[in-house]
Design an enzyme around this catalytic site. Structure first.
Site, PDB file in Angstrom:
ATOM      1  N   ASP A 247       2.200   2.639  -2.651  1.00 10.08           N
ATOM      2  CA  ASP A 247       1.252   1.536  -2.868  1.00 10.08           C
ATOM      3  C   ASP A 247       1.209   0.697  -1.587  1.00 10.08           C
ATOM      4  O   ASP A 247       2.033   0.859  -0.687  1.00 10.08           O
ATOM      5  CB  ASP A 247       1.698   0.666  -4.058  1.00 10.08           C
ATOM      6  CG  ASP A 247       0.695  -0.433  -4.380  1.00 10.08           C
ATOM      7  OD1 ASP A 247      -0.522  -0.198  -4.272  1.00 10.08           O
ATOM      8  OD2 ASP A 247       1.124  -1.556  -4.725  1.00 10.08           O
ATOM      9  N   SER A 248       0.243  -0.221  -1.556  1.00 10.62           N
ATOM     10  CA  SER A 248       0.164  -1.121  -0.411  1.00 10.62           C
ATOM     11  C   SER A 248       1.262  -2.182  -0.457  1.00 10.62           C
ATOM     12  O   SER A 248       1.540  -2.832   0.546  1.00 10.62           O
ATOM     13  CB  SER A 248      -1.197  -1.823  -0.401  1.00 10.62           C
ATOM     14  OG  SER A 248      -1.381  -2.503  -1.633  1.00 10.62           O
TER      15      SER A 248
ATOM     16  N   TYR B  18      -4.906  -3.899   0.839  1.00 11.28           N
ATOM     17  CA  TYR B  18      -5.900  -2.846   1.021  1.00 11.28           C
ATOM     18  C   TYR B  18      -7.287  -3.307   0.562  1.00 11.28           C
ATOM     19  O   TYR B  18      -8.297  -2.785   1.022  1.00 11.28           O
ATOM     20  CB  TYR B  18      -5.519  -1.608   0.199  1.00 11.28           C
ATOM     21  CG  TYR B  18      -4.520  -0.677   0.861  1.00 11.28           C
ATOM     22  CD1 TYR B  18      -3.941  -0.961   2.080  1.00 11.28           C
ATOM     23  CD2 TYR B  18      -4.177   0.510   0.226  1.00 11.28           C
ATOM     24  CE1 TYR B  18      -3.034  -0.091   2.663  1.00 11.28           C
ATOM     25  CE2 TYR B  18      -3.275   1.392   0.810  1.00 11.28           C
ATOM     26  CZ  TYR B  18      -2.704   1.089   2.023  1.00 11.28           C
ATOM     27  OH  TYR B  18      -1.814   1.957   2.590  1.00 11.28           O
ATOM     28  N   GLY B  19      -7.299  -4.237  -0.389  1.00 11.80           N
ATOM     29  CA  GLY B  19      -8.570  -4.684  -0.969  1.00 11.80           C
ATOM     30  C   GLY B  19      -9.542  -5.225   0.060  1.00 11.80           C
ATOM     31  O   GLY B  19     -10.751  -5.244  -0.149  1.00 11.80           O
TER      32      GLY B  19
ATOM     33  N   CYS C  81      -2.061   3.238  -6.496  1.00 10.23           N
ATOM     34  CA  CYS C  81      -2.918   2.183  -5.947  1.00 10.23           C
ATOM     35  C   CYS C  81      -4.374   2.591  -6.179  1.00 10.23           C
ATOM     36  O   CYS C  81      -4.819   3.623  -5.661  1.00 10.23           O
ATOM     37  CB  CYS C  81      -2.638   2.039  -4.454  1.00 10.23           C
ATOM     38  SG  CYS C  81      -3.750   0.889  -3.619  1.00 10.23           S
ATOM     39  N   ASN C  82      -5.081   1.793  -6.955  1.00  7.19           N
ATOM     40  CA  ASN C  82      -6.494   2.095  -7.242  1.00  7.19           C
ATOM     41  C   ASN C  82      -7.348   1.976  -5.991  1.00  7.19           C
ATOM     42  O   ASN C  82      -8.268   2.773  -5.773  1.00  7.19           O
ATOM     43  CB  ASN C  82      -7.056   1.107  -8.267  1.00  7.19           C
ATOM     44  CG  ASN C  82      -6.425   1.226  -9.630  1.00  7.19           C
ATOM     45  OD1 ASN C  82      -6.985   1.817 -10.541  1.00  7.19           O
ATOM     46  ND2 ASN C  82      -5.238   0.658  -9.792  1.00  7.19           N
ATOM     47  N   THR C  83      -7.051   0.986  -5.173  1.00 11.59           N
ATOM     48  CA  THR C  83      -7.881   0.713  -3.998  1.00 11.59           C
ATOM     49  C   THR C  83      -7.849   1.893  -3.034  1.00 11.59           C
ATOM     50  O   THR C  83      -8.869   2.253  -2.437  1.00 11.59           O
ATOM     51  CB  THR C  83      -7.375  -0.572  -3.292  1.00 11.59           C
ATOM     52  OG1 THR C  83      -7.157  -1.578  -4.287  1.00 11.59           O
ATOM     53  CG2 THR C  83      -8.371  -1.068  -2.275  1.00 11.59           C
TER      54      THR C  83
ATOM     55  N   CYS D 242      -5.758  -2.521 -10.891  1.00 11.31           N
ATOM     56  CA  CYS D 242      -4.944  -2.696  -9.684  1.00 11.31           C
ATOM     57  C   CYS D 242      -3.516  -2.697 -10.182  1.00 11.31           C
ATOM     58  O   CYS D 242      -3.199  -3.408 -11.155  1.00 11.31           O
ATOM     59  CB  CYS D 242      -5.268  -4.019  -8.986  1.00 11.31           C
ATOM     60  SG  CYS D 242      -4.081  -4.475  -7.699  1.00 11.31           S
ATOM     61  N   THR D 243      -2.663  -1.896  -9.568  1.00 12.81           N
ATOM     62  CA  THR D 243      -1.310  -1.734 -10.103  1.00 12.81           C
ATOM     63  C   THR D 243      -0.452  -2.995  -9.975  1.00 12.81           C
ATOM     64  O   THR D 243       0.595  -3.096 -10.600  1.00 12.81           O
ATOM     65  CB  THR D 243      -0.604  -0.548  -9.415  1.00 12.81           C
ATOM     66  OG1 THR D 243      -0.727  -0.698  -7.989  1.00 12.81           O
ATOM     67  CG2 THR D 243      -1.226   0.772  -9.853  1.00 12.81           C
ATOM     68  N   HIS D 244      -0.909  -3.945  -9.187  1.00 11.76           N
ATOM     69  CA  HIS D 244      -0.178  -5.214  -9.101  1.00 11.76           C
ATOM     70  C   HIS D 244      -0.334  -6.061 -10.378  1.00 11.76           C
ATOM     71  O   HIS D 244       0.540  -6.872 -10.693  1.00 11.76           O
ATOM     72  CB  HIS D 244      -0.712  -6.067  -7.945  1.00 11.76           C
ATOM     73  CG  HIS D 244      -0.187  -5.693  -6.602  1.00 11.76           C
ATOM     74  ND1 HIS D 244      -0.544  -4.535  -5.958  1.00 11.76           N
ATOM     75  CD2 HIS D 244       0.664  -6.348  -5.763  1.00 11.76           C
ATOM     76  CE1 HIS D 244       0.063  -4.482  -4.771  1.00 11.76           C
ATOM     77  NE2 HIS D 244       0.799  -5.571  -4.632  1.00 11.76           N
TER      78      HIS D 244
HETATM   79  N1  DGL Z   1      -2.049  -2.211  -5.853  1.00  4.71           N
HETATM   80  C1  DGL Z   1      -3.331  -1.956  -5.267  1.00  4.71           C
HETATM   81  C2  DGL Z   1      -4.291  -1.352  -6.299  1.00  4.71           C
HETATM   82  O1  DGL Z   1      -3.874  -0.762  -7.285  1.00  4.71           O
HETATM   83  C3  DGL Z   1      -4.053  -3.015  -4.498  1.00  4.71           C
HETATM   84  C4  DGL Z   1      -3.461  -4.151  -3.778  1.00  4.71           C
HETATM   85  C5  DGL Z   1      -4.106  -4.398  -2.410  1.00  4.71           C
HETATM   86  O2  DGL Z   1      -5.140  -5.078  -2.312  1.00  4.71           O
HETATM   87  O3  DGL Z   1      -3.562  -3.891  -1.452  1.00  4.71           O
HETATM   88  O4  DGL Z   1      -5.471  -1.405  -6.138  1.00  4.71           O
END
Ligand code: DGL
EC number: 5.1.1.3
Length: 266
Positions: free
Chosen positions: A10-11, A42-43, A74-76, A189-191
């Site tokens: 992940d990021s 990453y967003g 990470c979805n992004t 978003c996994t966060h």
């Molecule tokens: N955890 C990341 C996701 O699932 C995104 C966080 C980021 O912006 O880097 O999209």
């Protein structure tokens, strides 16, 4: 020979929401958790730059850790590069994480679903295609949050989050239309699952918050070699590790990783 680990990527700290589910399903596996903190968030990245960055980074990670599979938690990143990764590294299994739009469309009773994600995930063609394919009968609101991933980072490291900020970020998810209300919010978003309690507390009405972590872990389980391993010798005595691409995680980040049973690699 040491077991090949599962690489969880992940990021930042968001992939830990997937790691904890993966550990439940695969207690006999060794994990390498990679946080690309040097590039967080990453967003905010432009698509071509993030694509090139991820492909370069994975060339190094696959060479260095020789994982059995990689989970892009990470979805992004997944909504942008999962197909490119599979093309560039054929033969290496990748598990992606993409917005849980299909299960949301199956479960909603009001027909009003919101997808809460980073601005990057919201603008992806991949996300739009998922909606067209699976949720054409629903009203889907895409909500791109500038702040939530960073709020989750701070919350997990320092234990503090400003509830008013959470309230403001999730507010656009709540839609009322012709006597119906949003009943499902997809946490894309996994966060975000780390902030689920604060979201519940600050939401204008109760909804289902859809966290796909367990489904992702199940997919990973289906791809790994199923031979049972005795727990104590599973990883040849090697600990699960956390790798930060910045090379310099602060004290709070180290403590967090230790809390998740990860030894920070130097
Ligand atoms: N955890 C990341 C996701 O699932 C995104 C966080 C980021 O912006 O880097 O999209």
């Amino acid at each position: 020979m040491a077991e090949q680990p599962i690489l969880m990527f992940d990021s930042g700290v968001g992939g830990l929401t997937v790691l904890r589910e993966a550990r439940v399903l695969m207690p006999d596996r060794r994990f390498v958790y990679v946080a690309d903190d040097a590039a967080f968030p990453y967003g905010a990245w432009e698509e071509p730059a993030l694509r090139a960055h991820m492909l370069d980074l994975f060339a190094v990670l696959l060479e260095r850790y020789r994982p059995e599979i990689s989970v892009i938690a990470c979805n992004t990143a997944s909504t942008l590069v999962i197909d490119d990764l599979r093309r560039r590294f054929p033969g290496h299994p990748f598990v992606g994480t993409v917005p849980a739009i299909k299960p949301a469309a199956e479960r909603t009773r009001s027909g009003l679903v919101s997808v809460l994600a980073t601005p990057g995930t919201v603008k992806r063609q991949y996300t739009r295609d998922l909606i067209r394919q699976w949720a054409s009968k629903c009203h889907v609101r895409l909500v791109g949050s500038e702040r939530l991933a960073s709020l989750a980072e701070v919350y997990m490291r320092d234990g503090f989050v400003d509830e008013e900020e959470v309230r403001a970020e999730i507010a656009p998810c709540f839609v009322e239309q012709e006597g119906r209300r949003t009943d499902i919010v997809v946490l894309a978003c996994t966060h975000y699952p780390f902030l689920a309690n604060r979201m519940r507390k600050t939401a204008p009405w109760p909804v289902d918050w859809l966290d796909p972590a367990e489904a992702i872990a199940r997919r990973a389980l289906s791809l790994v070699d199923g031979r049972p391993r005795p727990l104590e010798s599973a990883n040849g005595g090697e600990p699960d590790i956390a790798v930060f691409t910045s090379g310099k995680p602060d004290f709070a980040a180290r403590r967090l990783m230790q809390g998740f049973g990860l030894t920070v690699a130097v």
